[in-house]
Design a protein around this motif. Structure first.
Motif, PDB file in Angstrom:
ATOM      1  N   VAL A   1      -5.056   2.558   7.179  1.00  0.00           N
ATOM      2  CA  VAL A   1      -5.468   1.658   6.100  1.00  0.00           C
ATOM      3  C   VAL A   1      -5.952   0.303   6.606  1.00  0.00           C
ATOM      4  O   VAL A   1      -6.873  -0.293   6.027  1.00  0.00           O
TER       5      VAL A   1
ATOM      6  N   ARG B   1       6.145   2.838   5.289  1.00  0.00           N
ATOM      7  CA  ARG B   1       4.720   3.171   5.348  1.00  0.00           C
ATOM      8  C   ARG B   1       3.972   2.349   6.402  1.00  0.00           C
ATOM      9  O   ARG B   1       2.737   2.400   6.458  1.00  0.00           O
TER      10      ARG B   1
ATOM     11  N   ARG C   1       0.851   4.952  -6.430  1.00  0.00           N
ATOM     12  CA  ARG C   1       1.024   3.601  -6.964  1.00  0.00           C
ATOM     13  C   ARG C   1       2.430   3.387  -7.514  1.00  0.00           C
ATOM     14  O   ARG C   1       3.015   2.319  -7.324  1.00  0.00           O
TER      15      ARG C   1
ATOM     16  N   PRO D   1      -2.942   2.560  -3.829  1.00  0.00           N
ATOM     17  CA  PRO D   1      -3.925   2.995  -2.841  1.00  0.00           C
ATOM     18  C   PRO D   1      -5.282   2.306  -2.918  1.00  0.00           C
ATOM     19  O   PRO D   1      -6.129   2.514  -2.036  1.00  0.00           O
ATOM     20  N   ASP D   2      -5.529   1.503  -3.946  1.00  0.00           N
ATOM     21  CA  ASP D   2      -6.855   0.909  -4.156  1.00  0.00           C
ATOM     22  C   ASP D   2      -7.078  -0.243  -3.171  1.00  0.00           C
ATOM     23  O   ASP D   2      -6.551  -1.349  -3.352  1.00  0.00           O
TER      24      ASP D   2
ATOM     25  N   TRP E   1       0.839  -1.200   0.000  1.00  0.00           N
ATOM     26  CA  TRP E   1       0.000   0.000   0.000  1.00  0.00           C
ATOM     27  C   TRP E   1       0.869   1.243   0.000  1.00  0.00           C
ATOM     28  O   TRP E   1       1.895   1.321   0.688  1.00  0.00           O
ATOM     29  N   ASP E   2       0.433   2.231  -0.774  1.00  0.00           N
ATOM     30  CA  ASP E   2       1.053   3.555  -0.769  1.00  0.00           C
ATOM     31  C   ASP E   2       0.070   4.494  -1.469  1.00  0.00           C
ATOM     32  O   ASP E   2      -0.618   4.077  -2.414  1.00  0.00           O
ATOM     33  N   PRO E   3      -0.039   5.759  -1.023  1.00  0.00           N
ATOM     34  CA  PRO E   3      -0.911   6.698  -1.744  1.00  0.00           C
ATOM     35  C   PRO E   3      -0.514   6.875  -3.198  1.00  0.00           C
ATOM     36  O   PRO E   3      -1.348   7.225  -4.036  1.00  0.00           O
TER      37      PRO E   3
END
Length: 322
Positions: free
Chosen positions: A310, A302, A223, A273-274, A219-221
């Motif tokens: 998240v 992260r 991609r 982020p999806d 995950w990361d804001p």
């Protein structure tokens, strides 16, 4: 009902950070936590490898409800099975009955360091059978003398035996390993979401059991940043277990994965982020009949944000898949 876990990835985080993440993961609602048990990271860029058993002892004190598990430890080379029996018993007491001993036949990366060489897979699995037998006997609290083909135990006893017996989960990869280990362990571990493994295990194993898998996500804001991090730290994942178990050093993993491209990693690991896409990563394991899936959030930088912002909505989506 499927259960979802958080992975304490010792290869990518330091010991104090891992303990903090464990507490945050329990607060976020994960059902269980698993810890890798390595002497060396797969790639130099991961940069860590603290002693998993010390970390788990600390984790047992900052958590109160999540199950804890090694995923997995090798009780045949770097550790003698009698020592693993003592460690597991102590951790079960510290965690007040929340610990499952996950074991496997090991990787050269971690086990060759004691200078005993790296045997064939058949020998490794035969040694694991003896190791599980020794651990079981010692967890009875009785005095044990054992003279096997690979291991000897001389007048040994575990003095602090937990009231709640330590259950064992064993890593399997095919029919032969299932035939050997299903009668000896309570639960199954597998790295691939193969329904045939679950079916074969249930045929051989007596009684109910957990089938425990693991899946990486990143995950990361951003991609692109997620893909870059996954490629930097997890491209070894593309090699598969048959290759990865034989490589002895991070340099070997770097060489074996040098032609793996970022887009290759992104095709295997959900990045970005999806949350729906990330949650879908666990679906193949659920479809194959696994009861438990542990998530690896790739990279250290992260983790705090992942756990604070998240994890809860991601767990909601994963649980909706059930």
């Amino acid at each position: 009902m499927a259960r979802f876990g958080y992975t304490l990835m010792t290869e990518q985080s330091g010991p104090r950070e891992l303990v903090r993440y464990a507490q945050a993961a329990e607060d976020a609602g994960f059902d269980f936590e698993v810890s890798s048990d390595h002497f060396t990271p797969w790639l130099m860029s991961q940069g860590h490898s603290p002693y998993a058993w010390t970390v788990l002892g600390a984790v047992a004190q900052v958590t109160s409800s999540v199950d804890l598990m090694t995923y997995v430890t090798c009780p045949t080379t770097r550790y003698h099975p009698a020592v693993v029996a003592q460690k597991a018993a102590t951790l079960q007491i510290l965690s007040e009955g929340r610990f499952v001993l996950g074991v496997g036949s090991g990787e050269s990366l971690n086990e060759h360091v004691v200078g005993e060489g790296w045997p064939s897979v058949d020998t490794r699995q035969s040694k694991l059978v003896e190791a599980i037998e020794i651990i079981r006997e010692l967890h009875s609290g009785d005095l044990l003398t054992y003279d096997g083909e690979y291991f000897r135990v001389d007048s040994a006893r575990i003095w602090d035996v937990p009231d709640v017996p330590v259950e064992i989960a064993v890593a399997v990869s095919g029919d032969e390993s299932i035939s050997s280990f299903a009668p000896l362990a309570e639960h199954m571990v597998a790295v691939e979401p193969e329904g045939d493994l679950v079916e074969k295990w249930d045929e051989v194993h007596e009684g109910g059991s957990r089938k425990i898998g693991q899946v990486p996500i990143c995950w990361d804001p951003d991609r692109d940043a997620a893909i870059e991090r996954a490629h930097d730290q997890f491209r070894w994942f593309a090699g598969g277990w048959a290759v990865n178990s034989e490589l002895p050093t991070p340099a070997g993993f770097a060489a074996a994965s040098q032609f793996v491209r970022p887009e290759d990693v992104a095709a295997e690991i959900a990045c970005g982020p999806d949350l729906d896409e990330l949650a879908e990563s666990v679906h193949p394991f659920l479809k194959a009949g696994f009861t438990d899936v542990a998530v690896v959030q790739v990279g250290d930088e992260r983790q705090d944000q992942f756990l604070a912002e998240v994890a809860e909505p991601l767990l909601e989506r994963m649980r909706a898949l059930r």
